[in-house]
Design a protein around this motif. Structure first.
Motif, PDB file in Angstrom:
ATOM      1  N   THR A   1       0.765  -1.165   0.020  1.00 59.00           N
ATOM      2  CA  THR A   1       0.064  -0.016   0.148  1.00 59.00           C
ATOM      3  C   THR A   1       0.728   1.244  -0.010  1.00 59.00           C
ATOM      4  N   ARG A   2       0.645   2.294  -0.701  1.00 62.30           N
ATOM      5  CA  ARG A   2       1.371   3.449  -0.718  1.00 62.30           C
ATOM      6  C   ARG A   2       1.191   4.198   0.554  1.00 62.30           C
ATOM      7  N   THR A   3       2.247   4.556   1.055  1.00 62.52           N
ATOM      8  CA  THR A   3       2.407   5.263   2.364  1.00 62.52           C
ATOM      9  C   THR A   3       1.595   6.449   2.404  1.00 62.52           C
ATOM     10  N   PHE A   4       1.585   6.946   1.051  1.00 60.77           N
ATOM     11  CA  PHE A   4       0.755   8.452   1.320  1.00 60.77           C
ATOM     12  C   PHE A   4      -0.612   8.062   1.679  1.00 60.77           C
ATOM     13  N   HIS A   5      -1.008   6.993   1.327  1.00 62.33           N
ATOM     14  CA  HIS A   5      -2.591   6.845   1.603  1.00 62.33           C
ATOM     15  C   HIS A   5      -2.937   6.150   3.097  1.00 62.33           C
ATOM     16  N   ILE A   6      -1.976   6.245   3.793  1.00 65.67           N
ATOM     17  CA  ILE A   6      -1.787   5.483   5.202  1.00 65.67           C
ATOM     18  C   ILE A   6      -1.734   6.611   6.130  1.00 65.67           C
ATOM     19  N   LYS A   7      -2.800   6.831   7.138  1.00 66.61           N
ATOM     20  CA  LYS A   7      -2.614   7.689   8.151  1.00 66.61           C
ATOM     21  C   LYS A   7      -2.869   6.881   9.519  1.00 66.61           C
ATOM     22  N   TYR A   8      -2.096   7.483  10.490  1.00 69.02           N
ATOM     23  CA  TYR A   8      -2.563   6.847  11.825  1.00 69.02           C
ATOM     24  C   TYR A   8      -3.968   7.317  12.293  1.00 69.02           C
ATOM     25  N   VAL A   9      -4.787   6.514  12.971  1.00 64.74           N
ATOM     26  CA  VAL A   9      -6.143   6.728  13.173  1.00 64.74           C
ATOM     27  C   VAL A   9      -6.245   8.005  14.019  1.00 64.74           C
ATOM     28  N   VAL A  10      -5.409   8.072  14.842  1.00 63.95           N
ATOM     29  CA  VAL A  10      -5.456   9.271  15.949  1.00 63.95           C
ATOM     30  C   VAL A  10      -5.501  10.587  15.057  1.00 63.95           C
ATOM     31  N   ASN A  11      -4.530  10.525  14.154  1.00 65.18           N
ATOM     32  CA  ASN A  11      -4.589  11.882  13.271  1.00 65.18           C
ATOM     33  C   ASN A  11      -5.806  11.916  12.451  1.00 65.18           C
ATOM     34  N   ALA A  12      -6.137  10.784  11.850  1.00 62.84           N
ATOM     35  CA  ALA A  12      -7.310  10.799  11.261  1.00 62.84           C
ATOM     36  C   ALA A  12      -8.660  11.591  11.857  1.00 62.84           C
ATOM     37  N   ILE A  13      -8.591  11.096  13.435  1.00 62.97           N
ATOM     38  CA  ILE A  13      -9.746  11.410  14.198  1.00 62.97           C
ATOM     39  C   ILE A  13      -9.585  12.986  14.418  1.00 62.97           C
ATOM     40  N   ASP A  14      -8.428  13.357  14.595  1.00 72.38           N
ATOM     41  CA  ASP A  14      -8.099  14.805  15.070  1.00 72.38           C
ATOM     42  C   ASP A  14      -8.481  15.767  13.855  1.00 72.38           C
ATOM     43  N   GLU A  15      -8.542  15.119  12.636  1.00 76.35           N
ATOM     44  CA  GLU A  15      -8.921  16.071  11.409  1.00 76.35           C
ATOM     45  C   GLU A  15     -10.547  16.051  11.163  1.00 76.35           C
ATOM     46  N   ILE A  16     -11.148  15.415  11.967  1.00 79.70           N
ATOM     47  CA  ILE A  16     -12.804  15.595  11.796  1.00 79.70           C
ATOM     48  C   ILE A  16     -13.250  16.592  12.655  1.00 79.70           C
ATOM     49  N   GLU A  17     -13.984  17.589  12.007  1.00 74.74           N
ATOM     50  CA  GLU A  17     -14.562  18.576  12.589  1.00 74.74           C
ATOM     51  C   GLU A  17     -15.752  18.110  13.557  1.00 74.74           C
ATOM     52  N   GLY A  18     -16.409  17.245  13.008  1.00 73.80           N
ATOM     53  CA  GLY A  18     -17.542  16.444  13.954  1.00 73.80           C
ATOM     54  C   GLY A  18     -18.825  17.455  13.763  1.00 73.80           C
ATOM     55  N   GLY A  19     -19.953  16.825  14.411  1.00 69.58           N
ATOM     56  CA  GLY A  19     -21.135  17.557  14.293  1.00 69.58           C
ATOM     57  C   GLY A  19     -22.409  16.665  14.384  1.00 69.58           C
ATOM     58  N   PRO A  20     -23.673  16.882  14.358  1.00 66.17           N
ATOM     59  CA  PRO A  20     -24.638  16.171  14.692  1.00 66.17           C
ATOM     60  C   PRO A  20     -24.890  15.267  13.406  1.00 66.17           C
ATOM     61  N   SER A  21     -24.314  15.606  12.376  1.00 64.91           N
ATOM     62  CA  SER A  21     -24.637  14.587  11.089  1.00 64.91           C
ATOM     63  C   SER A  21     -23.202  13.695  10.889  1.00 64.91           C
ATOM     64  N   ASP A  22     -22.207  13.732  11.795  1.00 70.69           N
ATOM     65  CA  ASP A  22     -21.178  12.958  11.674  1.00 70.69           C
ATOM     66  C   ASP A  22     -21.308  11.685  12.572  1.00 70.69           C
ATOM     67  N   VAL A  23     -20.993  10.370  12.010  1.00 72.98           N
ATOM     68  CA  VAL A  23     -20.695   9.238  12.660  1.00 72.98           C
ATOM     69  C   VAL A  23     -19.366   8.509  12.664  1.00 72.98           C
ATOM     70  N   VAL A  24     -18.667   8.465  13.664  1.00 75.82           N
ATOM     71  CA  VAL A  24     -17.267   7.931  13.569  1.00 75.82           C
ATOM     72  C   VAL A  24     -17.290   6.383  14.306  1.00 75.82           C
ATOM     73  N   GLY A  25     -16.924   5.621  13.428  1.00 76.59           N
ATOM     74  CA  GLY A  25     -17.001   4.131  14.017  1.00 76.59           C
ATOM     75  C   GLY A  25     -15.645   3.649  13.867  1.00 76.59           C
ATOM     76  N   LEU A  26     -15.458   2.959  14.999  1.00 78.47           N
ATOM     77  CA  LEU A  26     -13.759   2.470  14.858  1.00 78.47           C
ATOM     78  C   LEU A  26     -13.780   1.043  15.496  1.00 78.47           C
ATOM     79  N   THR A  27     -12.723   0.166  15.013  1.00 80.45           N
ATOM     80  CA  THR A  27     -12.609  -0.926  15.389  1.00 80.45           C
ATOM     81  C   THR A  27     -10.923  -1.336  15.367  1.00 80.45           C
ATOM     82  N   ILE A  28     -10.107  -1.537  16.373  1.00 82.79           N
ATOM     83  CA  ILE A  28      -8.660  -1.837  16.094  1.00 82.79           C
ATOM     84  C   ILE A  28      -8.518  -3.181  16.953  1.00 82.79           C
TER      85      ILE A  28
END
Length: 384
Positions: free
Chosen positions: A246-273
């Motif tokens: 997999t190309r490394t530029f397509h891989i992002k640590y999940v913590v960084n990805a969560i921090d980039e989500i602005e969030g709101g009542p229309s957003d659903v974040v689902g996680l499993t690790i």
């Protein structure tokens, strides 16, 4: 321990393949007093214990006894009722729920008496919950923060019934669309949550956006339903990964990805690790999950209306040293403890895969199980 095999036969010595014949088993030693001097023997209290009956559902049964004293013993096996008799008894009770025994009450009035018939009030049979104690009665709406019970649900005719809250079941595509209208779903983790992305895309017949050089196994993946304004994303959780190149530029640590989500009542974040961490000491997993929890807390602090969903591990078979059932179970226990007390939703995939028996254990659960995981997810997005 003593094990006695019982084979049920009819009057022609053919094995009877009833399921549920009612046997009674006991082990005993009789004690007698008296003897040659009197010429008479009198039986007195002896030694005895019960046996445990196991129905193998093929016409054979096993009675298991603990040998708790010394001496000769007698094994007693009694066929109390064949299955047909039990069925008749049960039908009879259902047909005559209060009429099998007549009762009388006697009133004493001075020196006289007045007798009248009485019985259980039949009105109680109009309230099935009082009679059968239906575990699904009086369930709450599915909202964040509900505790997950030790037994969180059960299957009835292949359909998952949550004991945590009133879970949804959809009979049409329109039901899914109405529930998810205007939502943006961010699924992050391993391939067991990628299944959520795959099945939602299939159910909703969404249009997938091609991302150059992205691999399906690791993402990022994007699909949309522009008519109902539904967006579903998936990306892998970051190293360690057991996946294709997999190309490394397509891989992002999940913590960084969560921090980039602005969030709101229309957003659903689902996680499993979990699946890619089973070959490591639990300390490695713990450190990663501590960072994930901190990122979720930051997300909920800046946007409390964001719905965060944790999907547990699911049962699986595999190399016991690197990816087996026990290793997955240990990580799942740690994950549950890590998110205790935080305002998230738990989809208990471990129990949903453990409770079913019509599929084998697999890293990727069968379609009908995944769909019911998604229905439980939607129970919190659009509660009943």
């Amino acid at each position: 321990m003593l094990h006695v095999v019982i084979s049920a036969k009819d009057d022609r010595n053919r094995t009877v393949t009833n399921i549920g014949d009612f046997f009674r088993a006991s082990i005993l030693t009789r004690e007698e007093e008296g003897g040659e001097q009197t010429g008479r023997k009198k039986e007195i209290g002896g030694s005895g214990a019960v046996g445990i009956i196991t129905d193998h559902q093929n016409g054979t049964y096993t009675a298991t006894f603990r040998l708790l004293w010394e001496g000769e013993v007698t094994i007693r096996i009694q066929l109390v009722h064949p299955r047909q008799a039990i069925d008749f008894i049960e039908r009879n009770i259902r047909r005559y729920p209060i009429d099998l025994v007549a009762f009388q009450k006697r009133y004493v009035v001075g020196h006289g008496t007045v007798d009248t018939q009485c019985n259980v009030d039949p009105v109680i049979f109009k309230n099935t919950s009082a009679v059968w104690r239906d575990p699904l009665v009086n369930r709450r709406r599915c909202v964040r923060g509900l505790a997950t019970q030790q037994i969180s649900g059960f299957y009835r005719n292949g359909v998952w019934n949550s004991l945590v809250c009133k879970n949804r079941h959809f009979s049409s595509q329109a039901g899914w669309q109405q529930c998810l209208k205007g939502k943006t779903m961010h699924f992050m983790g391993d391939s067991t949550i990628r299944q959520w992305w795959e099945h939602l895309v299939r159910i909703l017949k969404m249009t997938e956006t091609h991302i150059p050089e992205a691999k399906h196994s690791t993402g990022p993946l994007l699909a949309q339903d522009p008519v109902h304004n539904i967006t579903v994303n998936f990306r892998i959780h970051g190293p360690p990964l057991r996946a294709e190149w997999t190309r490394t530029f397509h891989i992002k640590y999940v913590v960084n990805a969560i921090d980039e989500i602005e969030g709101g009542p229309s957003d659903v974040v689902g996680l499993t690790i979990w699946a890619h961490f089973t070959s490591y000491p639990v300390e490695v997993y713990k450190q990663r999950m501590e960072a994930v929890r901190a990122a979720i807390e930051r997300l909920l602090h800046r946007s409390p209306e964001t719905l965060v969903v944790i999907k547990s591990a699911n049962t699986r078979m595999g190399n016991s040293l690197i990816s087996g059932y026990w290793l997955a179970y240990k990580l799942d226990l740690m994950m549950r403890e890590m998110f205790r007390g935080i305002d998230v939703v738990l989809v208990d995939a471990w129990e949903m895969t453990n409770a079913q028996h019509w599929h084998g254990d697999a890293i990727h659960p069968a379609e009908d199980i995944v769909v019911q995981e998604l229905e439980f997810l939607c129970s919190f997005i659009c509660p009943l």
